[in-house]
Design an enzyme around this catalytic site. Sequence first.
Site, PDB file in Angstrom:
ATOM      1  N   LYS A 207       4.358  -3.354 -15.197  1.00 32.45           N
ATOM      2  CA  LYS A 207       3.636  -3.013 -13.968  1.00 32.45           C
ATOM      3  C   LYS A 207       3.046  -4.259 -13.305  1.00 32.45           C
ATOM      4  O   LYS A 207       3.210  -4.475 -12.098  1.00 32.45           O
ATOM      5  CB  LYS A 207       2.515  -2.022 -14.279  1.00 32.45           C
ATOM      6  CG  LYS A 207       1.607  -1.714 -13.113  1.00 32.45           C
ATOM      7  CD  LYS A 207       2.317  -0.981 -11.990  1.00 32.45           C
ATOM      8  CE  LYS A 207       1.407  -0.874 -10.780  1.00 32.45           C
ATOM      9  NZ  LYS A 207       2.114  -0.326  -9.612  1.00 32.45           N
ATOM     10  N   CYS A 261      -2.699  -3.149  -4.545  1.00 33.30           N
ATOM     11  CA  CYS A 261      -2.113  -3.567  -5.815  1.00 33.30           C
ATOM     12  C   CYS A 261      -1.550  -4.981  -5.815  1.00 33.30           C
ATOM     13  O   CYS A 261      -1.753  -5.723  -6.783  1.00 33.30           O
ATOM     14  CB  CYS A 261      -1.048  -2.592  -6.268  1.00 33.30           C
ATOM     15  SG  CYS A 261       0.084  -2.152  -5.007  1.00 33.30           S
TER      16      CYS A 261
HETATM   17  N1  SAJ Z   1       3.947  -8.156   2.905  1.00 35.86           N
HETATM   18  C1  SAJ Z   1       4.398  -9.372   3.445  1.00 35.86           C
HETATM   19  N2  SAJ Z   1       5.723  -9.664   3.358  1.00 35.86           N
HETATM   20  C2  SAJ Z   1       6.616  -8.818   2.763  1.00 35.86           C
HETATM   21  C3  SAJ Z   1       6.132  -7.603   2.207  1.00 35.86           C
HETATM   22  C4  SAJ Z   1       4.802  -7.295   2.293  1.00 35.86           C
HETATM   23  O1  SAJ Z   1       3.622 -10.154   3.995  1.00 35.86           O
HETATM   24  O2  SAJ Z   1       7.809  -9.133   2.720  1.00 35.86           O
HETATM   25  C5  SAJ Z   1       2.515  -7.856   2.956  1.00 35.86           C
HETATM   26  C6  SAJ Z   1       2.200  -6.578   3.700  1.00 35.86           C
HETATM   27  O3  SAJ Z   1       1.942  -6.860   5.062  1.00 35.86           O
HETATM   28  C7  SAJ Z   1       0.940  -6.087   2.996  1.00 35.86           C
HETATM   29  C8  SAJ Z   1       1.108  -6.581   1.573  1.00 35.86           C
HETATM   30  O4  SAJ Z   1       2.081  -7.630   1.621  1.00 35.86           O
HETATM   31  O5  SAJ Z   1      -0.212  -6.668   3.557  1.00 35.86           O
HETATM   32  C9  SAJ Z   1       1.561  -5.517   0.587  1.00 35.86           C
HETATM   33  O6  SAJ Z   1       2.671  -4.891   1.162  1.00 35.86           O
HETATM   34  P1  SAJ Z   1       3.645  -3.911   0.281  1.00 35.86           P
HETATM   35  O7  SAJ Z   1       4.821  -3.593   1.127  1.00 35.86           O
HETATM   36  O8  SAJ Z   1       3.865  -4.492  -1.048  1.00 35.86           O
HETATM   37  O9  SAJ Z   1       2.837  -2.533   0.193  1.00 35.86           O
HETATM   38  P2  SAJ Z   1       1.933  -1.982  -0.974  1.00 35.86           P
HETATM   39  O10 SAJ Z   1       0.689  -2.776  -1.097  1.00 35.86           O
HETATM   40  O11 SAJ Z   1       1.795  -0.529  -0.711  1.00 35.86           O
HETATM   41  O12 SAJ Z   1       2.800  -2.195  -2.287  1.00 35.86           O
HETATM   42  C10 SAJ Z   1       3.366  -1.111  -2.916  1.00 35.86           C
HETATM   43  C11 SAJ Z   1       3.684  -1.535  -4.293  1.00 35.86           C
HETATM   44  N3  SAJ Z   1       4.107  -0.366  -5.009  1.00 35.86           N
HETATM   45  C12 SAJ Z   1       3.470  -0.034  -6.142  1.00 35.86           C
HETATM   46  O13 SAJ Z   1       2.528  -0.667  -6.569  1.00 35.86           O
HETATM   47  C13 SAJ Z   1       3.974   1.159  -6.807  1.00 35.86           C
HETATM   48  C14 SAJ Z   1       4.785  -2.535  -4.310  1.00 35.86           C
HETATM   49  O14 SAJ Z   1       5.194  -2.786  -5.675  1.00 35.86           O
HETATM   50  C15 SAJ Z   1       5.968  -2.027  -3.550  1.00 35.86           C
HETATM   51  O15 SAJ Z   1       6.973  -3.018  -3.536  1.00 35.86           O
HETATM   52  C16 SAJ Z   1       5.547  -1.730  -2.126  1.00 35.86           C
HETATM   53  O16 SAJ Z   1       4.533  -0.719  -2.203  1.00 35.86           O
HETATM   54  C17 SAJ Z   1       6.724  -1.208  -1.336  1.00 35.86           C
HETATM   55  O17 SAJ Z   1       7.698  -1.972  -1.239  1.00 35.86           O
HETATM   56  O18 SAJ Z   1       6.679  -0.107  -0.850  1.00 35.86           O
END
Ligand code: SAJ
Length: 426
Positions: A207, A261
């Site tokens: 995780k 997370c």
């Molecule tokens: N972000 C970037 N660049 C990227 C992807 C994300 O700057 O290429 C930023 C986003 O703007 C945000 C942050 O990172 O501020 C997190 O974005 P995220 O897409 O990872 O969204 P989260 O926080 O909801 O992450 C969750 C996580 N899922 C779990 O913990 C089960 C992550 O592991 C997943 O990869 C992500 O969702 C997802 O892809 O949906």
Amino acid sequence: AKLAIIGLGYVGLPVAAMFAEKGFDVLGMEIREDRVHTINSGKSPIEGDEPGLEELLKKVVGGKKLHATSNYEDLRNRDIILIDVETPVDETHTPRYAALKSACNSLSTVLKPGALVIIESTIAPGTMKGTVLPLLEKNGLKSGRDFLLGNCPERVMPGKLLANLRQMSRVCGGDSPDTSAIMMALYRNIVEADLDAADWATAELVKTVENAYRDVQIAFANEVALICEQAGADVMKVRELVNKSPFRQMHIPGAGVGGHCIPKDPWLLAYGVAGSEVPLRLIPAARAINDQMPHHMVRLLEKALAGQSKKLNECKVLVLGYAYLENSDDTRNSPSAALIGGLDALGAEVVIHDPYVNEYKGDVFEKAAGCDAVVAMVRHDEYVKINLDRLKSTLKTPVLIDGRRVFDAKSARQSGFDYWSVGLGR
Ligand code: SAJ
């Protein structure tokens, strides 16, 4: 079997509802009495839109399959207890296990022999052995003999809780292969995806590593963006062409990394291996790079304003987006908060807009009136559609700093904006 879920938050509540829907007798343990009341009236206390959750709750609460309590005594006869309490890290990046310890402590006083206890919260490697086990064994019961103990990290994202729980694979880290098998049989009731047996350490590592992986990938993209600014290239073009090369999946650079997370789990991973001979360098460095991006936005803004012979402390700046993710109302660890702190410290007057966050809703053009700059921090659909000519006409100074490629550089410049973006060389 009689189930209990300790912690009815955005993970525990959907889990409780899904097991209840499958016919389990589920008791939810929640210390916040107002949430207990809300849940027992068949409503969801979770903010934000969770498709299907409200209806499911009404059904299972109405059907007497799910009931919430704030009294640990009620857990005494439970066969299976899942723990879904918060495991935050503090400003020194140290895990705060108060909720986890309190849950384990209280549970140990009502744990019945033969019960199965599963920690679903995200925890640092070594926490099962070093923190959870001693607390649950403190009244003489022995894990593996008198009760079974496992770690099954949750993998959910706000806005898709029920779908994620059904469709995402899970690791069943048992205190023995038999316990892992029992955990897999249990989760098979609600999970359609892979269920993989493992030991505690593996489950804890999977995780935290999967999210540290994403953080490092984003940091790499952000560092390439800084390179492209200096090299006069467009990082999004570079990324597109890099990703045509096999096995490349360069992430998207931007204004920072927020959420519940990604910014937290790398620190849990680091904490779990602290003191070992492995000196972590890449994972903390990635955190530092990502946390610097909101400040990079301030630097781009200062450069743009200098070109307009303006100084930040004489300017009014409109920040578009306070949530951490597009089309979400979730503001946890929002990069916008870091940006706004930076702007305040430099004496700028800040106006904030976000169509999803109550205190920042409103007409974006009214908020833009008289501003010297707009800083786009979140790619909400509403912003992508903004009429740039109209936006430009409301501003005093047409500076647009784009942290998420919300706008197209050419059309922004055609509308008269002095347009800057992360990773866009000039
Ligand atoms: N972000 C970037 N660049 C990227 C992807 C994300 O700057 O290429 C930023 C986003 O703007 C945000 C942050 O990172 O501020 C997190 O974005 P995220 O897409 O990872 O969204 P989260 O926080 O909801 O992450 C969750 C996580 N899922 C779990 O913990 C089960 C992550 O592991 C997943 O990869 C992500 O969702 C997802 O892809 O949906």
